[in-house]
Design a protein around this motif. Structure first.
Motif, short mmCIF file in Angstrom:
data_model
loop_
_atom_site.label_atom_id
_atom_site.label_comp_id
_atom_site.label_asym_id
_atom_site.label_seq_id
_atom_site.Cartn_x
_atom_site.Cartn_y
_atom_site.Cartn_z
N UNK A 2 3.28 9.93 -7.98
CA UNK A 2 4.22 10.26 -9.06
C UNK A 2 3.66 9.86 -10.42
N UNK A 3 2.42 9.34 -10.43
CA UNK A 3 1.79 8.88 -11.68
C UNK A 3 2.67 7.87 -12.42
N UNK A 50 3.27 4.32 -13.91
CA UNK A 50 2.26 3.39 -14.40
C UNK A 50 2.53 1.94 -14.00
N UNK A 51 1.43 1.19 -13.91
CA UNK A 51 1.50 -0.24 -13.62
C UNK A 51 2.46 -0.91 -14.61
N UNK A 52 3.43 -1.64 -14.08
CA UNK A 52 4.36 -2.38 -14.93
C UNK A 52 5.45 -1.53 -15.54
N UNK A 53 5.63 -0.28 -15.04
CA UNK A 53 6.57 0.60 -15.74
C UNK A 53 7.56 1.30 -14.81
N UNK A 54 7.69 0.85 -13.55
CA UNK A 54 8.64 1.55 -12.67
C UNK A 54 9.64 0.56 -12.07
N UNK A 55 10.77 1.09 -11.65
CA UNK A 55 11.79 0.28 -11.00
C UNK A 55 11.52 0.25 -9.50
N UNK A 56 11.58 -0.94 -8.92
CA UNK A 56 11.38 -1.07 -7.48
C UNK A 56 12.66 -1.59 -6.85
N UNK A 57 13.21 -0.82 -5.92
CA UNK A 57 14.42 -1.24 -5.21
C UNK A 57 14.02 -1.60 -3.78
N UNK A 58 14.45 -2.77 -3.32
CA UNK A 58 14.05 -3.24 -2.00
C UNK A 58 15.26 -3.34 -1.08
N UNK A 59 15.10 -2.87 0.15
CA UNK A 59 16.18 -3.06 1.12
C UNK A 59 15.62 -3.20 2.53
N UNK A 60 16.52 -3.48 3.48
CA UNK A 60 16.10 -3.71 4.87
C UNK A 60 16.04 -5.20 5.13
N UNK A 61 16.38 -5.59 6.35
CA UNK A 61 16.50 -7.01 6.70
C UNK A 61 15.31 -7.85 6.31
N UNK A 114 0.84 -1.20 0.00
CA UNK A 114 0.00 0.00 0.00
C UNK A 114 0.88 1.26 0.00
N UNK A 115 1.99 1.21 0.74
CA UNK A 115 2.90 2.36 0.78
C UNK A 115 3.52 2.60 -0.60
N UNK A 116 3.92 1.50 -1.27
CA UNK A 116 4.48 1.63 -2.62
C UNK A 116 3.41 2.19 -3.56
N UNK A 117 2.20 1.64 -3.44
CA UNK A 117 1.09 2.08 -4.30
C UNK A 117 0.81 3.56 -4.15
N UNK A 118 0.89 4.04 -2.92
CA UNK A 118 0.63 5.45 -2.66
C UNK A 118 1.68 6.33 -3.35
N UNK A 119 2.94 5.88 -3.33
CA UNK A 119 4.02 6.64 -3.99
C UNK A 119 3.85 6.61 -5.51
N UNK A 120 3.52 5.44 -6.06
CA UNK A 120 3.36 5.38 -7.52
C UNK A 120 2.19 6.27 -7.97
N UNK A 121 1.13 6.32 -7.16
CA UNK A 121 -0.01 7.19 -7.52
C UNK A 121 0.41 8.65 -7.49
#
Lengths: 321, 321
Positions: free
Chosen positions: B256-257, B259-270, B247-254
């Motif tokens: 910044x507009x 699009x679904x399937x069109x952004x880079x997602x970087x994951x970190x943290x244990x 939901x947090x990621x979704x809020x950021x993508x919304x």
């Protein structure tokens, strides 16, 4: 001090919000005349060392003597009711401290729910529900069997407490600010109360080292106020918290096989004493769950019950001799 | 130190779990050769004073020099990525400290999500999701516009973080012990892990002053392990936490507009780096919410991204001269 005549007694109620000491003069076997009242900061055996708890208790007792224009002196009997003193090791540590501090000829240490029961009825029987900074349900039947539910502290639980209500409200407010949760008047209410021009200022306001658990818990009244004013997010938090507390009472009545409509319920703690609409929510939930009390007694001063327990303890000890 | 030749650079990633410093030798404009790695304790500008954060950062840098058999010395450029440094006042306070501590000729202070983006792609564009002791989603589009969601700290939020998962697990365990909640293997698992003979020993184990937020957060792996082993209470916690993060990621993508399937997602943290089944739960939730990333990059060492940022900063400053 080793006389058969009981001169003064002290009752102390130490909890997550504050510590209150009552100094009293016994009248016959049951009653007493209040002589002085004192208060000091929060004390909890689960979160503080016994020296710290002891210092806070001493400060409250000294303040009670001062309010009576008396110099502090050892009394005949004292009952110290302390949050987090539910188990024998903690009680023994505190008892050892109290004996060194020469507070009274006879000292007993009990957990903070016991004097609530004694404040409500002289047999100390029924269910005590505490919802202040922390929360706990504790009950005892006529045979002396007891049961408890909750009282795990702010991290492990304390559902329905002022702290839990405040934290739920704060979280709902920032979720609304993030656009992740429904809009709520709680956001504006917290920002105004905490004097935060921007939402991001909440971080500095809440995590400031001077902000104690008690300070956070005091924000519960903002949540409960907005709940009564019709904010649906605040209302849901109040309702869930009331349900948590009713569930804790229900669990104790089940363990003690107390019947619906047949037990005494004693209520204490800021959330239940000062917020009548919230108290009524809890009672409505008990109704809905068919765990109705026969009688409900709000106990604004559990220290009074501790005085009663101190008198009884003194009489019991001297009767045995 | 005032030479046009860049000698060494430092990248620091300071967060709620630990602080890591990378010491590197730049190779041309883009790349670098890692020379040393160092680590120190947790540091967070929202929870610690800048002197404390500074001391931890210094310790990590000294440990990086030591690992390279070098004496600590000012370097050409340093990028300090620090949790809780999202706002200008905190960044300025830390910058002032860094200038007095003479860490580098050029220092920049950024919040801890920025180097995660730079670790994932050289443009530093996309969404970074952090779930370690705390949690935060941060994104930036090609035009430089940014957005964030979460990152409010343990009391106000940090949903889906190791701390939140651990606390939810502990609460479920004590509710089960009270008979208020469904039975769960979490209870026995926590008691065994924390070496508690009885449930009531959990209070002493959890509220011991030596127990830090990071220690609590490390208990998340017990919850996630039991979730994978089929415990339904643990499974529900894992699923709700994954949903919070998605939901947090979704809020950021919304915002910044993207699009679904069109952004880079970087994951970190244990939680996202070490627990692949949990990471997959988050990705499945993004799928279900039609907020799918084009590419997913786990970033085990955000300090590497901080080194890249330090190199870029140095080049930018010297190109301007």
């Amino acid at each position: 001090m080793h006389t058969m005549e009981m001169e003064y007694v002290i009752g102390v109620d130490a909890g997550g919000t504050k510590t209150v000491a009552f100094l009293a003069e016994p009248l016959g076997e049951a009653g007493y005349q209040l002589v002085g009242k004192g208060a000091a900061g929060a004390a909890n055996m689960a979160q503080h060392r016994e020296e710290t708890v002891g210092q806070v208790i001493c400060a409250a007792i000294e303040s009670a003597f001062a309010s009576a224009d008396m110099a502090p002196q050892p009394v005949s009997a004292a009952c110290l009711a302390v949050a987090g003193a539910g188990r024998a090791p903690e009680r023994l540590r505190l008892l050892r401290w109290a004996s060194e501090a020469k507070i009274a000829e006879h000292v007993q240490v009990v957990h903070d729910a016991e004097p609530v029961l004694y404040s409500a009825n002289p047999e100390g029987v029924g269910v005590a529900l505490i919802a202040g900074t922390g929360s706990l349900a504790y009950g005892r039947d006529a045979s002396g069997r007891d049961a408890r539910c909750g009282g795990w502290g702010p991290l492990l639980g304390d559902e329905g407490s002022g702290y839990a209500i405040a934290v739920a409200g704060l979280r709902a407010a920032v979720r609304a600010a993030d656009g992740r949760g429904p809009r709520t008047r709680l956001l504006a209410a917290f920002l105004e109360h905490l004097d935060c021009p921007a939402v991001s200022d909440l971080i500095a306001a809440i995590y400031d080292p001077s902000v104690t658990r008690t300070t956070i818990a005091s924000l519960a009244r903002i949540v409960l106020r907005e709940a009564e004013a019709g904010d649906s997010v605040a209302d849901a938090i109040a309702e869930a918290s009331a349900s948590d507390l009713a569930q804790m009472v229900g669990q104790v009545t089940r363990q003690l096989a107390l019947e619906d409509g047949a037990y005494h319920l004693a209520l204490t703690g800021g959330v239940l004493i000062h917020d009548v609409p919230f108290r009524n929510r809890v009672l409505a939930q008990l109704d809905a769950a068919q765990t109705r009390p026969l009688e409900v007694t709000p106990v604004p001063d559990p220290a009074a019950g501790a005085v009663t327990m101190a008198c009884r303890h003194w009489h019991r000890v001297h009767w045995r001799r």
